[in-house]
Design a protein around this motif. Sequence first.
Motif, PDB file in Angstrom:
ATOM      1  N   PHE A 189      28.219  26.992 -20.152  1.00 36.29           N
ATOM      2  CA  PHE A 189      29.206  27.628 -19.275  1.00 36.29           C
ATOM      3  C   PHE A 189      28.893  29.114 -19.210  1.00 36.29           C
ATOM      4  O   PHE A 189      29.132  29.853 -20.159  1.00 36.29           O
ATOM      5  N   TYR A 209      31.212  31.542 -13.605  1.00 38.16           N
ATOM      6  CA  TYR A 209      32.310  30.739 -14.165  1.00 38.16           C
ATOM      7  C   TYR A 209      32.097  29.259 -13.896  1.00 38.16           C
ATOM      8  O   TYR A 209      32.967  28.574 -13.368  1.00 38.16           O
ATOM      9  N   LYS A 210      30.916  28.807 -14.220  1.00 35.62           N
ATOM     10  CA  LYS A 210      30.600  27.406 -13.966  1.00 35.62           C
ATOM     11  C   LYS A 210      29.748  26.827 -15.086  1.00 35.62           C
ATOM     12  O   LYS A 210      29.051  27.546 -15.786  1.00 35.62           O
ATOM     13  N   TRP A 211      29.802  25.508 -15.174  1.00 34.84           N
ATOM     14  CA  TRP A 211      28.905  24.776 -16.056  1.00 34.84           C
ATOM     15  C   TRP A 211      27.556  24.634 -15.378  1.00 34.84           C
ATOM     16  O   TRP A 211      27.478  24.345 -14.186  1.00 34.84           O
ATOM     17  N   ASN A 223      31.820  20.839 -13.313  1.00 37.32           N
ATOM     18  CA  ASN A 223      32.796  21.902 -13.098  1.00 37.32           C
ATOM     19  C   ASN A 223      34.178  21.379 -12.761  1.00 37.32           C
ATOM     20  O   ASN A 223      35.135  22.127 -12.730  1.00 37.32           O
ATOM     21  N   GLU A 224      34.282  20.106 -12.485  1.00 36.41           N
ATOM     22  CA  GLU A 224      35.578  19.533 -12.164  1.00 36.41           C
ATOM     23  C   GLU A 224      36.162  18.780 -13.342  1.00 36.41           C
ATOM     24  O   GLU A 224      37.245  18.236 -13.252  1.00 36.41           O
ATOM     25  N   ASN A 280      34.388  23.120  -1.422  1.00 32.73           N
ATOM     26  CA  ASN A 280      33.088  23.035  -2.077  1.00 32.73           C
ATOM     27  C   ASN A 280      31.964  22.692  -1.106  1.00 32.73           C
ATOM     28  O   ASN A 280      30.848  23.160  -1.262  1.00 32.73           O
ATOM     29  N   ARG A 338      41.506  24.120  -9.273  1.00 33.69           N
ATOM     30  CA  ARG A 338      40.969  23.810 -10.592  1.00 33.69           C
ATOM     31  C   ARG A 338      41.508  22.480 -11.109  1.00 33.69           C
ATOM     32  O   ARG A 338      42.717  22.263 -11.170  1.00 33.69           O
TER      33      ARG A 338
END
Length: 670
Positions: A83, A102-104, A168-169, A383, A401
């Motif tokens: 992350f 801010y993401k995987w 990310n979800e 997205n 989110r």
Amino acid sequence: MFVYKIQVVTGHFKCARTLDSISIILIGSCGESTKHKLDKWGKDFLPGAVDEYSVSSKEDLGEILLVRIIKEQYLFFPTDTWFCSYITVTCPKGEHYRFPLYKWIEGFVTVDVPQGKGIIVTDGVSPIVRQQRESELEKKRETYGWKTYMEGAPPCINADSPTDLPPNEQFSFMKDSRFSFSAVSGTVGQKILGLSNCKESWKDLNDIKKVLVIEGTENSDLTSELWKEDTFFGYQFLNGPNPVMIKGCLRIPDNFPVADVTVSATMGPSTNLQTELQNRNIFLADYKILEGIPTNVINDEPQYLAAPMCLLWKSPQNKVVPLAIQLNQTPGEENPIFMPTDPKWDWTLAKMWVRNSEYQVHQIVTRLLYTHLFAEVFTIATNRQLPMGHPIYKLLVPHLRFTLWINILARDGLIGPGSDFDQFAATGKGGVPLVLAKAMTILTYSALCLPDDIESRGVEFLPNYFYRDDGMKIWQAVKSFVANIVRYYYPSDESVYKDPELQAWVAEIYKEGFLSLQSSGIPSSFATRSELIKYLTMVIFTCSAQHAAVNSGQFDFYSWMPNGPSTMRKPPPTTRGTATYQSILETLPAVNVTAISVAYVHLLSTEAMDRRPLGTYPDEHFTEEMPKIFIKEFQEKLAEISKVVKERNQSKRLKYHYLDPEVIENSVSI
Ligand SMILES: *[C@@H]1O[C@H](CO)[C@@H](O)[C@H](O)[C@H]1NC(C)=O
Ligand SMILES: *[C@@H]1O[C@H](CO)[C@@H](O)[C@H](O)[C@H]1NC(C)=O
Ligand SMILES: [Fe+2]
């Protein structure tokens, strides 16, 4: 030599770190750096770490537009998801750029992260930026696909289980504990398991509390005390979990022949129905949408639904009270109009039927469709159509989110085939898709926009309508925040009109999500900034405040089952004078059905884990000065509203705190 100082920030939760090998390339307006492996003594990329490096280049790279992250295998280790919060670059001359992610990042991949400045694609935009956006969208369109959910309902994400979702979800990536989304597996579910074989009727309503030992709330305790009172029945149309059903009534509908004599005892001698209609004191709740919906079979017994109409009156004491109830849409001898002067159990049963209908419409239309499913549509389209460098992506992403995650679990455990809903709701096993499809055919844009909704329902002047009053304040606060952002990035209406990404976004929502329903009045393009502002306000309001309003009060109002029966075991009465306490017990859900339905509302009212209240943006997707100021102003307005809600709360027995901004989640995540 030109030396660039780099900071790499890893997320501050446990599994955020990575063992993989990370390299970067700086891509600037005048050139690219070579690939530079980020490696120093000791471990890099630990949770919460801010790792610093320098990258040298033979030439001046100009303005740094992208940071290319290359994630590769380290020794023989398997891939380790990372992350990355953000990266900063300080140039030799001191310019400082921030690259929020801010993401995987999963697998061995290359990811291009654009500079944080929000950019609209116009003629002047660098081909490097354009190229990054196009390839980002291309990838996201592969991972975020549409799939038919139910015929006539909005589509959902093309994934069958939470683990099929992009990382990310996935909530479970953030937390170690997996959250199982089925009522019976929750803590309350465990307590009620002992009742799971009891298909008897309740012997006494008071037993419900004795048997279902669940800690109540102030409001749920009051509900079990007040549920038979007409004023409480009326109150819930304004401030219960489904505060959108009540409409002003200017004329008594032809299929609901309420005569003056029916209501005169309730209204008293000083007025009459005609006068009250003229004075706009008469309201209607009409559950026509439930007409003809096939019903469930539970415990081998057929279940029943009504399609009632309930006439309401705003009394001179400023209370909303019921005047008359007809349980089905076609008037006739077998469809009596019940009124408060009827024998006690007749009237109580008629109100219970309305509550049962209210429950179905609330669950399927107000909550599932108007918040969860639409929020999912916004998530997928955002997205697919907006790259992370787009300011509107930055604005919306905190409000989307975990929505896909919660919806997949809910489809699986709560409302899909074989789920909880099939076990306890009259509309289970087949009714839900039909109600959804009907609701879509009568969908309107105004129903999604609170100020328009209030006006079109004719409820502007109802007293003590806290949902409306708090909601309007929040709507205005969201709107002025959105307006600031929109005006900052779009200098003119023309710039809105000419933003191809934005137009593709709204068009896709219209076509896919809203099924191209022209009669709904939902926009399919934006001609002006004000159209855009309204639409974005609607999106954020739907995902946050509206969801809170229709979600958070469920336990308060439904855990006392007689106030929110999920199903009925006997048909609606066709004559008056037949209802008894005994017949009511035989009509209400059986013991084991009650137990699951109560566990369900308990589960849905638990607070989301890892909460992010409305207007809090710990991930800084916006990096410029002005948007940060707008966020601060927004937060100050919300704090003001919170204060007012809390002050009012103190003087009321029944608390309306569902729209206190402090307890509203930014996104649909429960
Ligand atoms: C209620 O109990 C009966 C057994 O008495 C069982 O067959 C049925 O499945 C149970 N229903 C639910 C919804 O748990
Ligand atoms: C409302 O007041 C009650 C006590 O009267 C308190 O427990 C509750 O937390 C308050 N809620 C809010 C949102 O202020
Ligand atoms: Fe929800």
